[in-house]
Design a protein around this motif. Structure first.
Motif, mmCIF file in Angstrom:
data_model
loop_
_atom_site.group_PDB
_atom_site.id
_atom_site.type_symbol
_atom_site.label_atom_id
_atom_site.label_comp_id
_atom_site.label_asym_id
_atom_site.label_seq_id
_atom_site.Cartn_x
_atom_site.Cartn_y
_atom_site.Cartn_z
ATOM 1 N N SER A 1 -12.148 1.012 -9.227
ATOM 2 C CA SER A 1 -13.030 0.259 -8.259
ATOM 3 C C SER A 1 -12.453 -0.069 -6.978
ATOM 4 O O SER A 1 -13.101 0.144 -5.814
ATOM 5 N N LEU A 2 -11.064 -0.560 -6.804
ATOM 6 C CA LEU A 2 -10.489 -0.845 -5.705
ATOM 7 C C LEU A 2 -10.361 0.563 -4.821
ATOM 8 O O LEU A 2 -10.569 0.513 -3.640
ATOM 9 N N GLY A 3 -10.172 1.511 -5.457
ATOM 10 C CA GLY A 3 -10.005 2.881 -5.088
ATOM 11 C C GLY A 3 -11.279 3.411 -4.317
ATOM 12 O O GLY A 3 -11.456 4.082 -3.261
ATOM 13 N N GLU A 4 -12.263 3.167 -5.049
ATOM 14 C CA GLU A 4 -13.760 3.592 -4.763
ATOM 15 C C GLU A 4 -14.156 2.847 -3.484
ATOM 16 O O GLU A 4 -14.857 3.368 -2.605
ATOM 17 N N HIS A 5 -13.752 1.624 -3.148
ATOM 18 C CA HIS A 5 -14.456 0.695 -2.129
ATOM 19 C C HIS A 5 -13.353 0.294 -1.278
ATOM 20 O O HIS A 5 -13.894 -0.298 -0.064
ATOM 21 N N ALA A 6 -12.123 0.358 -1.242
ATOM 22 C CA ALA A 6 -11.214 -0.113 -0.213
ATOM 23 C C ALA A 6 -10.997 0.784 1.036
ATOM 24 O O ALA A 6 -10.634 0.368 2.174
ATOM 25 N N ASN A 7 -11.317 2.016 0.807
ATOM 26 C CA ASN A 7 -11.456 2.946 1.897
ATOM 27 C C ASN A 7 -9.647 3.147 2.550
ATOM 28 O O ASN A 7 -9.641 3.503 3.600
ATOM 29 N N ILE A 8 -8.828 2.849 1.687
ATOM 30 C CA ILE A 8 -7.566 2.996 1.928
ATOM 31 C C ILE A 8 -6.768 3.449 0.758
ATOM 32 O O ILE A 8 -7.199 3.290 -0.252
ATOM 33 N N PRO A 9 -5.508 3.812 0.729
ATOM 34 C CA PRO A 9 -4.736 4.410 -0.562
ATOM 35 C C PRO A 9 -4.630 3.116 -1.451
ATOM 36 O O PRO A 9 -4.102 1.919 -1.245
ATOM 37 N N ILE A 10 -4.714 3.440 -2.764
ATOM 38 C CA ILE A 10 -4.807 2.508 -3.896
ATOM 39 C C ILE A 10 -3.780 3.103 -4.961
ATOM 40 O O ILE A 10 -4.048 4.165 -5.220
ATOM 41 N N TRP A 11 -2.690 2.327 -5.192
ATOM 42 C CA TRP A 11 -1.547 3.010 -6.006
ATOM 43 C C TRP A 11 -1.884 1.993 -7.485
ATOM 44 O O TRP A 11 -1.846 0.932 -7.334
ATOM 45 N N ASN A 12 -1.953 2.935 -8.383
ATOM 46 C CA ASN A 12 -1.835 2.163 -9.575
ATOM 47 C C ASN A 12 -0.290 1.889 -10.129
ATOM 48 O O ASN A 12 0.277 3.020 -10.572
ATOM 49 N N ALA A 13 -0.209 0.654 -10.441
ATOM 50 C CA ALA A 13 1.191 0.230 -10.425
ATOM 51 C C ALA A 13 1.195 -0.275 -12.089
ATOM 52 O O ALA A 13 2.349 -0.693 -12.481
ATOM 53 N N LEU A 14 0.349 -0.062 -12.800
ATOM 54 C CA LEU A 14 0.298 -0.067 -14.170
ATOM 55 C C LEU A 14 -0.938 -0.906 -14.851
ATOM 56 O O LEU A 14 -1.531 -1.625 -13.981
ATOM 57 N N THR A 15 -1.702 -0.154 -15.448
ATOM 58 C CA THR A 15 -2.804 -0.872 -16.305
ATOM 59 C C THR A 15 -2.766 -0.639 -17.665
ATOM 60 O O THR A 15 -1.662 -0.006 -18.273
ATOM 61 N N ASN A 16 -3.275 -1.225 -18.532
ATOM 62 C CA ASN A 16 -3.569 -1.015 -20.096
ATOM 63 C C ASN A 16 -3.291 0.320 -20.605
ATOM 64 O O ASN A 16 -2.788 0.719 -21.619
ATOM 65 N N GLU A 17 -4.216 1.267 -19.738
ATOM 66 C CA GLU A 17 -4.210 2.565 -20.081
ATOM 67 C C GLU A 17 -3.032 3.558 -19.582
ATOM 68 O O GLU A 17 -2.852 4.262 -20.376
ATOM 69 N N TRP A 18 -2.456 3.332 -18.259
ATOM 70 C CA TRP A 18 -1.769 4.368 -17.781
ATOM 71 C C TRP A 18 -0.661 3.583 -16.866
ATOM 72 O O TRP A 18 -0.872 2.339 -16.516
ATOM 73 N N HIS A 19 0.685 4.206 -16.830
ATOM 74 C CA HIS A 19 1.615 3.758 -16.109
ATOM 75 C C HIS A 19 2.120 5.147 -15.206
ATOM 76 O O HIS A 19 3.247 5.444 -15.303
ATOM 77 N N PRO A 20 1.247 5.463 -14.194
ATOM 78 C CA PRO A 20 1.798 6.780 -13.475
ATOM 79 C C PRO A 20 2.899 6.615 -12.525
ATOM 80 O O PRO A 20 3.729 7.586 -12.551
ATOM 81 N N THR A 21 3.113 5.527 -11.887
ATOM 82 C CA THR A 21 4.511 5.341 -10.963
ATOM 83 C C THR A 21 5.726 5.527 -12.072
ATOM 84 O O THR A 21 6.876 6.182 -11.512
ATOM 85 N N GLN A 22 5.680 5.159 -13.171
ATOM 86 C CA GLN A 22 6.699 5.224 -14.166
ATOM 87 C C GLN A 22 7.051 6.787 -14.390
ATOM 88 O O GLN A 22 8.307 7.243 -14.335
#
Length: 313
Positions: free
Chosen positions: A97-118
């Motif tokens: 949702s942040l990615g959809e509405h912020a209009n700037i880059p949003i980086w996933n630093a960890l959620t329950n589902e995914w940890h992409p930066t790791q």
């Protein structure tokens, strides 16, 4: 992903030689962290500072995200002030949702589902020590339902690595994640194996990877996890079962490998074990590359935020 991994390796080399990398001078990024963090918060903070950006840390007590203010409204407000936002919290829907509405880059630093930066740090580490990740067999052992296991399965499929998930049947990756990975693997040539058979799962592994048996918020499940996972502890016997002399050991940290933590002391008192998911001798062995992984969190996050938010070109 390969571009980011290769760029991170280049930035790491340049940093070792003292070459400035001020790709984000004058930029401002926000860190919204609803979960505890050592490596991820430090990596984002240091990476941004080295690139010349200013960092504002916002924990769940600082803002009204999702409580008094909707994620959409918060995203629009912060998006008008900051140049990028890293989010670490429970729900994947929040970061999307942040990615959809912020209009700037949003980086996933960890959620329950995914940890992409790791994953960026992990595959840079594998490439540094094994020469390549393509065609290498990386075996995750333990709780195969967590965000690291899920991310490893899908990322390995993307990058052409062979991924084994070695876990009890009740702790194997969600079927929805398996489907994503198997669909991607058809195009990349990645070979995937999900099994509870220890000998089958560990054989020919180039890298053995584990994580804590109880993720954040699951500490009450320790008794159950020890019963389920005691045979899946990474010890020297298990490492020898790979059949390879140069197998490396990986862990995203923190690790319960001795009695120096509260959880480690509790495990020793309750179960008479010195270490949970990994024994201390393996953790401290030459095969262990866990602190290279940790350092590489900073280099890969630097590459990520520079490419998506900085003036690299």
């Amino acid at each position: 992903m390969e571009t980011l991994i290769n760029f991170a390796a280049d930035l790491k080399k340049k940093e070792k030689h003292g070459i400035p990398q001020r790709f984000m001078s004058g930029k401002h990024i926000a860190l919204i962290f609803e979960k505890q963090s050592t490596r991820t918060r430090s990596a984002f903070t240091v990476a941004a500072a080295k690139l010349g950006a200013n960092v504002e840390y916002l924990n769940k007590n600082d803002i009204q995200l999702g409580s008094k203010e909707s994620v959409e409204d918060t995203a629009k407000v912060l998006g008008s002030m900051f140049d990028g936002i890293a989010y670490r919290g429970d729900h994947q829907t929040t970061v999307e949702s942040l990615g959809e509405h912020a209009n700037i880059p949003i980086w996933n630093a960890l959620t329950n589902e995914w940890h992409p930066t790791q994953m960026l740090a992990d595959f840079l580490t594998i490439k540094e020590h094994l020469g390549t990740y393509k065609g290498k067999t990386i075996t995750f052992v333990g709780d195969g339902r967590n965000n690291v296991s899920h991310s490893l399965l899908v990322t390995g499929a993307i990058l052409g690595a062979n991924i084994n998930i070695l876990a009890p049947e009740s702790l194997q990756p969600a079927m929805s994640v398996q489907k994503i990975a198997y669909d991607i693997a058809k195009g990349s040539g990645s070979k995937l194996l999900i099994t509870s058979d220890i000998e089958k799962g560990i054989a020919n592994s180039d890298a053995v990877y584990t994580d804590v048996w109880c993720s954040m918020g699951e500490e009450d499940a320790l008794d159950e996890r020890v019963k389920l996972l005691s045979d899946y502890q990474i010890n020297q016997k298990l490492m020898d079962m790979t059949g390879k002399k140069d197998t490396i050991f990986l862990h995203c940290l923190p690790a319960i490998h001795d009695k120096s933590t509260d959880v480690g002391k509790l495990a020793y008192e309750k179960f008479n074990v010195d270490g949970l998911e990994v024994t201390d001798d393996v953790f401290r062995s030459p095969a262990s590359k866990v602190f290279d992984q940790a350092e590489n969190r900073m280099h890969t996050i630097k590459a990520l935020i520079a490419v998506t938010c900085g003036n690299v070109h």
